[in-house]
Structures are given as C-alpha cells and as structure tokens.
Design an enzyme around this catalytic site. Structure first.
Site, PDB file in Angstrom:
ATOM      1  N   TRP A   1       0.826  -1.200   0.000  1.00  0.00           N
ATOM      2  CA  TRP A   1       0.000   0.000   0.000  1.00  0.00           C
ATOM      3  C   TRP A   1       0.866   1.259   0.000  1.00  0.00           C
ATOM      4  O   TRP A   1       0.603   2.210  -0.735  1.00  0.00           O
ATOM      5  CB  TRP A   1      -0.940  -0.030   1.186  1.00  0.00           C
ATOM      6  CG  TRP A   1      -1.927   1.097   1.286  1.00  0.00           C
ATOM      7  CD1 TRP A   1      -2.263   1.792   2.407  1.00  0.00           C
ATOM      8  CD2 TRP A   1      -2.757   1.635   0.242  1.00  0.00           C
ATOM      9  NE1 TRP A   1      -3.223   2.744   2.132  1.00  0.00           N
ATOM     10  CE2 TRP A   1      -3.545   2.668   0.796  1.00  0.00           C
ATOM     11  CE3 TRP A   1      -2.888   1.359  -1.132  1.00  0.00           C
ATOM     12  CZ2 TRP A   1      -4.455   3.417   0.053  1.00  0.00           C
ATOM     13  CZ3 TRP A   1      -3.803   2.110  -1.877  1.00  0.00           C
ATOM     14  CH2 TRP A   1      -4.568   3.120  -1.286  1.00  0.00           C
TER      15      TRP A   1
ATOM     16  N   ARG B   1      15.574  -0.421   1.680  1.00  0.00           N
ATOM     17  CA  ARG B   1      14.925  -1.118   0.573  1.00  0.00           C
ATOM     18  C   ARG B   1      15.493  -0.608  -0.743  1.00  0.00           C
ATOM     19  O   ARG B   1      15.831   0.573  -0.866  1.00  0.00           O
ATOM     20  CB  ARG B   1      13.410  -0.872   0.605  1.00  0.00           C
ATOM     21  CG  ARG B   1      12.719  -1.285   1.902  1.00  0.00           C
ATOM     22  CD  ARG B   1      12.564  -2.790   1.988  1.00  0.00           C
ATOM     23  NE  ARG B   1      11.620  -3.269   0.999  1.00  0.00           N
ATOM     24  CZ  ARG B   1      10.299  -3.344   1.212  1.00  0.00           C
ATOM     25  NH1 ARG B   1       9.792  -2.952   2.377  1.00  0.00           N
ATOM     26  NH2 ARG B   1       9.503  -3.819   0.284  1.00  0.00           N
TER      27      ARG B   1
ATOM     28  N   LYS C   1      -5.311   1.257   8.191  1.00  0.00           N
ATOM     29  CA  LYS C   1      -6.684   0.958   8.613  1.00  0.00           C
ATOM     30  C   LYS C   1      -6.657  -0.111   9.697  1.00  0.00           C
ATOM     31  O   LYS C   1      -6.295  -1.259   9.428  1.00  0.00           O
ATOM     32  CB  LYS C   1      -7.519   0.477   7.418  1.00  0.00           C
ATOM     33  CG  LYS C   1      -7.652   1.497   6.290  1.00  0.00           C
ATOM     34  CD  LYS C   1      -8.356   0.900   5.083  1.00  0.00           C
ATOM     35  CE  LYS C   1      -8.481   1.922   3.953  1.00  0.00           C
ATOM     36  NZ  LYS C   1      -9.111   1.335   2.734  1.00  0.00           N
TER      37      LYS C   1
ATOM     38  N   SER D   1      -9.805   0.553  -2.229  1.00  0.00           N
ATOM     39  CA  SER D   1      -8.544   0.790  -2.959  1.00  0.00           C
ATOM     40  C   SER D   1      -7.567  -0.361  -2.780  1.00  0.00           C
ATOM     41  O   SER D   1      -6.862  -0.420  -1.777  1.00  0.00           O
ATOM     42  CB  SER D   1      -7.897   2.087  -2.458  1.00  0.00           C
ATOM     43  OG  SER D   1      -7.881   2.131  -1.036  1.00  0.00           O
TER      44      SER D   1
ATOM     45  N   ALA E   1      -4.112  -1.983  -3.570  1.00  0.00           N
ATOM     46  CA  ALA E   1      -2.810  -1.452  -3.970  1.00  0.00           C
ATOM     47  C   ALA E   1      -2.468  -1.838  -5.407  1.00  0.00           C
ATOM     48  O   ALA E   1      -1.942  -1.019  -6.174  1.00  0.00           O
ATOM     49  CB  ALA E   1      -1.732  -1.953  -3.010  1.00  0.00           C
TER      50      ALA E   1
ATOM     51  N   LYS F   1     -14.355  -3.197   8.269  1.00  0.00           N
ATOM     52  CA  LYS F   1     -14.583  -3.949   7.026  1.00  0.00           C
ATOM     53  C   LYS F   1     -13.578  -5.080   6.854  1.00  0.00           C
ATOM     54  O   LYS F   1     -13.875  -6.089   6.197  1.00  0.00           O
ATOM     55  CB  LYS F   1     -14.570  -3.007   5.820  1.00  0.00           C
ATOM     56  CG  LYS F   1     -13.277  -2.209   5.632  1.00  0.00           C
ATOM     57  CD  LYS F   1     -12.258  -2.878   4.745  1.00  0.00           C
ATOM     58  CE  LYS F   1     -10.971  -2.084   4.687  1.00  0.00           C
ATOM     59  NZ  LYS F   1      -9.975  -2.695   3.789  1.00  0.00           N
TER      60      LYS F   1
ATOM     61  N   ASP G   1     -15.796   0.386   0.541  1.00  0.00           N
ATOM     62  CA  ASP G   1     -14.620  -0.396   0.934  1.00  0.00           C
ATOM     63  C   ASP G   1     -15.014  -1.795   1.386  1.00  0.00           C
ATOM     64  O   ASP G   1     -14.296  -2.773   1.136  1.00  0.00           O
ATOM     65  CB  ASP G   1     -13.871   0.337   2.049  1.00  0.00           C
ATOM     66  CG  ASP G   1     -12.396  -0.032   2.109  1.00  0.00           C
ATOM     67  OD1 ASP G   1     -11.938  -0.817   1.254  1.00  0.00           O
ATOM     68  OD2 ASP G   1     -11.694   0.461   3.005  1.00  0.00           O
TER      69      ASP G   1
ATOM     70  N   VAL H   1       0.580  -8.430   6.440  1.00  0.00           N
ATOM     71  CA  VAL H   1      -0.268  -8.092   7.584  1.00  0.00           C
ATOM     72  C   VAL H   1      -1.736  -8.165   7.173  1.00  0.00           C
ATOM     73  O   VAL H   1      -2.147  -7.519   6.215  1.00  0.00           O
ATOM     74  CB  VAL H   1       0.047  -6.683   8.113  1.00  0.00           C
ATOM     75  CG1 VAL H   1      -0.900  -6.316   9.251  1.00  0.00           C
ATOM     76  CG2 VAL H   1       1.492  -6.612   8.590  1.00  0.00           C
TER      77      VAL H   1
END
Length: 297
Positions: A11, A33, A79, A109, A111, A161, A214, A249
C-alpha cells in the site's frame, strides 16, 4: 514541497507511485529497501507532508521510536484499531501531533489496482478541511478524492470492514453461495454502523466510499488478504499457519479482538465480529456460521 510515504509495503508503494506523478515524493521504512526514491527515516521526517502506511499495530511503537514533531502535516493511510489499547489511529497520533495537523485516508482501494493506475475513488477526512483539500490536490487524475470531517467514522469503516472480509471469506470458503455472502455483507454493514453510532459518527460515512464501498470491495475479492484469511479458515487451517504463509499483515485479525473488547465495554451488539473472534480461538467455522445464520437481528 516534499512528500514522504512512511511504510514500503504494497500500500505504501502504491501511494508513493501515485503521489510521485505530480510531486516530489519519497518513500521510507525502518529497513533499507532497493526502491526508487527511497530515503532514510531521518530524511523522510524532514518533508513537510507525511503519508503513513504502516501496520496499525506497530504505529505507536514506530512513532515513539522515530517521530520528531516538526510541524509536519500527516495523512494516515493505515486501517485498523490497536489491539492492546483499543485506540483508534487518530487517538494514537494525538499523542504526537495536534489534531489540526492530520487527516485520514479511506475508501475502496486495492494497492495492485492503484499501481496499475486504474480509476479509484478515496475519501480524506479531517477537522482541518484546508489540509484535507491540500492532500486531495496531491493525487493524480486517476484517483478521485472527496473530503469530509468524519474522522472517527472513516476509521471505524476502514478497520471494521477487514473483519467482515474475513467472515465473507469464510462463507465463500464453505461454499455457502452468493445469497449467503450478500446477506452477510449487508448485515455486516448494519453491524458496522451500529458500532459506529456509539462514537458519534455520521450515517452517510457508512453508506459511502469509506463504508459500503470499501466493504463491498474487500469482502468479495481474493486481492483482499483478509478475505483470503477467511477462505483458509474455512479449510480448517490454523490461524497462525495462515498468517505465516500469508507473509503480509492482515489487519482484520488484531482489529477483531479490539472491536470485540470495545463492544463489550460499551454494550454494543456485534455478532459477526464475535463469531470471527471465536473462530480465531478455536471454534469450528461450521458452528460459528450456523450461529450467524440463526441470528434474528
């Protein structure tokens, strides 16, 4: 003007890709990274605008360890609800920055679709409407943004959600059919709204992008990691092994425990969340599903 995305997962990477279309945007995480525009945490915190896309359960620890308030303006793109404290993310951020300095991002949304630059609509919520408008202006044309001031409503929808998506995945994993899934999602929306009313939220938040939008997305697609957790639970796989195999996650797991605790404290009826938590604790998915099918309200 410089923007930094904190969190280099899927995300965070998608948001960085979108925001860099028209602006000077960097991305950062605790670990180095090999990414374009990657900068150190120290460099990221020098930016005027920060977008947080970290795990909700690790947010407080990250802020305590790394954050230095320099008046940065913040968009919370995670979230979830912190399991240990049962606090919402805006409550966590209030320990570090004034409420006028942050907004919350919500809405349907994935990713992967943002990275493909597919049409997407998002909600930005905050008490500082000018800041909401500012963050909205950063997004490229393929992302349509709306703004409002229902921070708590947006956070509850974004967190709740994910739990309902796990329940939907269980239903589909048990091959209960489209009718059952539609019933579960619609009853889940009612349950989510019932929970939200105790926190002074707006009804329209639950019927719009942050809520229904969502929820419908996350509870019906294998692109949703929470939905996939539900599918695997329906196959009688153990939660620990599912999460290890997922290697990502699934916010709905910890959030389910937090919602259950909050609901018990406030006397809110949350049967779907309760059964999902019961499954986590070892209850059979078949028994839990039968209990839900027998519910009258």
């Amino acid at each position: 003007m410089r923007i930094a995305v904190i969190g280099a997962g899927k995300w965070g990477s998608a948001l960085h890709l979108a925001l860099k279309e028209n602006h000077n945007c960097f991305i950062s995480s605790l670990h180095q990274r090999d990414l374009e525009d990657f900068v150190s945490i120290k460099e990221a915190l020098e930016c005027e605008y920060l977008v947080f896309a970290l795990s909700s359960q690790g947010m407080r620890a990250w802020l305590k360890e790394n954050f230095i308030n320099k008046g940065q303006k913040i968009l919370i793109a995670s979230k979830g609800i912190e399991d240990q404290s049962c606090q919402f993310l805006d409550e966590i951020f209030l320990d570090f920055v004034p409420k006028e300095n942050f907004c919350v991002l919500s809405g349907p949304s994935f990713a992967a679709e943002v990275m493909q630059k597919l049409p997407t609509a998002l909600m930005i919520s905050g008490i500082n409407q000018e800041l909401c408008k500012k963050f909205a202006s950063f997004f490229p044309d393929f992302i349509k943004t709306y703004i409002d001031n229902d921070v708590r409503g947006a956070e509850i929808c974004g967190a709740y959600k994910n739990v309902l998506a796990i329940a939907s995945g269980i239903s589909d994993g048990l091959k209960l059919g489209n009718n059952a899934r539609a019933a579960l999602i619609s009853r889940g929306l009612i349950e989510m709204h019932r929970f939200g009313k105790f926190f002074g939220t707006k009804e329209e938040t639950f019927l719009g992008l942050s809520g229904a939008g969502d929820l419908f997305l996350t509870a019906t697609s294998v692109l949703s990691r929470n939905y996939r957790v539900g599918l695997k639970l329906a196959q009688n796989q153990k939660l620990d092994s599912i999460l290890a195999e997922l290697n990502e996650v699934a916010e709905g797991v910890k959030t389910a425990y937090a919602i259950e605790k909050l609901a018990k404290m406030k006397g809110i009826y949350t049967p779907i969340v309760n059964e999902v938590v019961a499954i986590f604790k070892g209850k059979s998915v078949q028994e839990a599903t039968q209990n839900l099918l027998k519910q009258n309200d």
